[in-house]
Design a protein around this motif. Structure first.
Motif, PDB file in Angstrom:
ATOM      1  N   GLY A   4       4.155 -15.880   5.095  1.00  0.00           N
ATOM      2  CA  GLY A   4       5.198 -15.557   5.812  1.00  0.00           C
ATOM      3  C   GLY A   4       5.727 -16.864   6.383  1.00  0.00           C
ATOM      4  O   GLY A   4       5.446 -17.861   6.205  1.00  0.00           O
ATOM      5  N   LEU A   5       6.746 -16.514   7.295  1.00  0.00           N
ATOM      6  CA  LEU A   5       7.409 -17.734   7.935  1.00  0.00           C
ATOM      7  C   LEU A   5       6.997 -17.932   9.414  1.00  0.00           C
ATOM      8  O   LEU A   5       6.240 -16.870   9.940  1.00  0.00           O
ATOM      9  CB  LEU A   5       8.797 -17.434   8.313  1.00  0.00           C
ATOM     10  N   SER A   6       6.818 -19.107   9.743  1.00  0.00           N
ATOM     11  CA  SER A   6       6.246 -19.417  11.134  1.00  0.00           C
ATOM     12  C   SER A   6       7.393 -18.701  12.159  1.00  0.00           C
ATOM     13  O   SER A   6       8.404 -18.555  11.626  1.00  0.00           O
ATOM     14  CB  SER A   6       6.149 -20.867  11.503  1.00  0.00           C
ATOM     15  N   MET A   7       7.089 -18.752  13.521  1.00  0.00           N
ATOM     16  CA  MET A   7       7.869 -17.924  14.282  1.00  0.00           C
ATOM     17  C   MET A   7       9.019 -18.945  14.555  1.00  0.00           C
ATOM     18  O   MET A   7      10.233 -18.623  14.697  1.00  0.00           O
ATOM     19  CB  MET A   7       7.086 -17.979  15.785  1.00  0.00           C
ATOM     20  N   ARG A  14      17.216 -16.713  11.842  1.00  0.00           N
ATOM     21  CA  ARG A  14      18.016 -15.651  12.554  1.00  0.00           C
ATOM     22  C   ARG A  14      19.099 -16.181  13.292  1.00  0.00           C
ATOM     23  O   ARG A  14      20.322 -15.645  13.266  1.00  0.00           O
ATOM     24  CB  ARG A  14      16.963 -15.128  13.598  1.00  0.00           C
ATOM     25  N   ILE A  15      19.160 -17.425  13.826  1.00  0.00           N
ATOM     26  CA  ILE A  15      20.267 -17.939  14.185  1.00  0.00           C
ATOM     27  C   ILE A  15      21.270 -18.423  13.276  1.00  0.00           C
ATOM     28  O   ILE A  15      22.433 -18.133  13.283  1.00  0.00           O
ATOM     29  CB  ILE A  15      19.925 -19.538  15.048  1.00  0.00           C
ATOM     30  N   PHE A  16      20.609 -18.842  12.180  1.00  0.00           N
ATOM     31  CA  PHE A  16      21.632 -19.001  11.044  1.00  0.00           C
ATOM     32  C   PHE A  16      22.380 -17.975  10.400  1.00  0.00           C
ATOM     33  O   PHE A  16      23.672 -17.975  10.364  1.00  0.00           O
ATOM     34  CB  PHE A  16      20.962 -19.922   9.798  1.00  0.00           C
ATOM     35  N   TYR A  17      21.647 -16.945  10.437  1.00  0.00           N
ATOM     36  CA  TYR A  17      22.272 -15.458   9.810  1.00  0.00           C
ATOM     37  C   TYR A  17      23.246 -15.045  10.752  1.00  0.00           C
ATOM     38  O   TYR A  17      24.088 -14.321  10.483  1.00  0.00           O
ATOM     39  CB  TYR A  17      21.266 -14.599   9.265  1.00  0.00           C
ATOM     40  N   ILE A  59      19.492 -11.185   9.922  1.00  0.00           N
ATOM     41  CA  ILE A  59      18.937 -11.441  11.258  1.00  0.00           C
ATOM     42  C   ILE A  59      17.768 -10.645  11.689  1.00  0.00           C
ATOM     43  O   ILE A  59      16.586 -11.297  12.362  1.00  0.00           O
ATOM     44  CB  ILE A  59      20.126 -11.073  12.191  1.00  0.00           C
ATOM     45  N   ILE A  60      17.799  -9.465  11.103  1.00  0.00           N
ATOM     46  CA  ILE A  60      16.472  -8.711  11.503  1.00  0.00           C
ATOM     47  C   ILE A  60      15.388  -8.909  10.476  1.00  0.00           C
ATOM     48  O   ILE A  60      14.027  -9.023  10.901  1.00  0.00           O
ATOM     49  CB  ILE A  60      17.016  -7.077  11.311  1.00  0.00           C
ATOM     50  N   VAL A  61      15.672  -9.197   9.445  1.00  0.00           N
ATOM     51  CA  VAL A  61      14.706  -9.441   8.276  1.00  0.00           C
ATOM     52  C   VAL A  61      14.443 -10.861   7.832  1.00  0.00           C
ATOM     53  O   VAL A  61      15.399 -11.234   6.942  1.00  0.00           O
ATOM     54  CB  VAL A  61      14.756  -8.491   7.121  1.00  0.00           C
ATOM     55  N   PRO A  62      14.306 -11.872   8.659  1.00  0.00           N
ATOM     56  CA  PRO A  62      14.509 -13.368   8.083  1.00  0.00           C
ATOM     57  C   PRO A  62      13.761 -13.706   6.878  1.00  0.00           C
ATOM     58  O   PRO A  62      13.979 -14.665   6.161  1.00  0.00           O
ATOM     59  CB  PRO A  62      13.993 -14.133   9.315  1.00  0.00           C
ATOM     60  N   GLU A  63      12.776 -12.990   6.585  1.00  0.00           N
ATOM     61  CA  GLU A  63      11.718 -13.454   5.344  1.00  0.00           C
ATOM     62  C   GLU A  63      12.716 -12.904   4.046  1.00  0.00           C
ATOM     63  O   GLU A  63      13.546 -12.155   4.023  1.00  0.00           O
ATOM     64  CB  GLU A  63      10.529 -12.581   5.297  1.00  0.00           C
ATOM     65  N   ASN A 136      15.075 -26.082   5.505  1.00  0.00           N
ATOM     66  CA  ASN A 136      14.210 -25.512   6.479  1.00  0.00           C
ATOM     67  C   ASN A 136      14.825 -24.259   7.243  1.00  0.00           C
ATOM     68  O   ASN A 136      14.637 -24.091   8.502  1.00  0.00           O
ATOM     69  CB  ASN A 136      13.779 -26.550   7.514  1.00  0.00           C
ATOM     70  N   LEU A 137      15.532 -23.479   6.629  1.00  0.00           N
ATOM     71  CA  LEU A 137      16.374 -22.312   7.048  1.00  0.00           C
ATOM     72  C   LEU A 137      15.655 -21.202   6.810  1.00  0.00           C
ATOM     73  O   LEU A 137      15.004 -21.013   5.790  1.00  0.00           O
ATOM     74  CB  LEU A 137      17.938 -22.187   6.882  1.00  0.00           C
TER      75      LEU A 137
END
Length: 137
Positions: A4-7, A14-17, A59-63, A136-137
């Protein structure tokens, strides 16, 4: 190996999306209000519509979700099918201009083609184009 992704990466994504969603939504509103042609509004607007839905969900599902473009396409086609059955009238909303625009009121196979094009572009992004843009997005 990290699963998974780090926090921090989730937050960045999430900010990007969120920014992408707001920008694309603003473009969609500007197209709806000010563009009254035979190409941009009916075709580009529909291609962008599925991309807005995608960025909002991200935004809700960044993975990474490889099937998300397919799910967005199914959703868009579902909305279009509801237009075929005149959902706006069935719900008694034909007097509400905002909801009539949001839900749509005219079924058109060309809209489905535009949704497919938009989702195909999203699929390219999910399956390879992201490597070109990855920072790194």
């Amino acid at each position: 190996m990290q699963l998974g992704l780090s926090m921090e990466n989730k937050k960045k994504k999430r900010i990007f999306y969120a920014a992408a969603t707001l920008i694309l939504l603003a473009v969609e509103v500007l197209i709806a209000l000010y563009v009254h042609d035979d190409f941009v509004r009916p075709y580009i607007g529909d291609v962008l519509a599925v991309i807005v839905v995608y960025t909002f969900i991200r935004i809700i599902v960044p993975e990474k979700c490889a099937l998300l473009p397919l799910f967005v396409f199914i959703f868009a086609v579902g909305v279009e099918v509801l237009q075929y059955f005149d959902l706006v009238t069935v719900l008694g909303l034909e007097g509400n201009r905002f909801l009539k625009i949001l839900l749509g009121s005219v079924f058109d196979l060309k809209d489905i083609m535009c949704y497919a094009i938009g989702c195909a572009l999203l699929g390219l992004y999910e399956f390879g184009g992201r490597k070109l843009w990855k920072r790194n997005l």
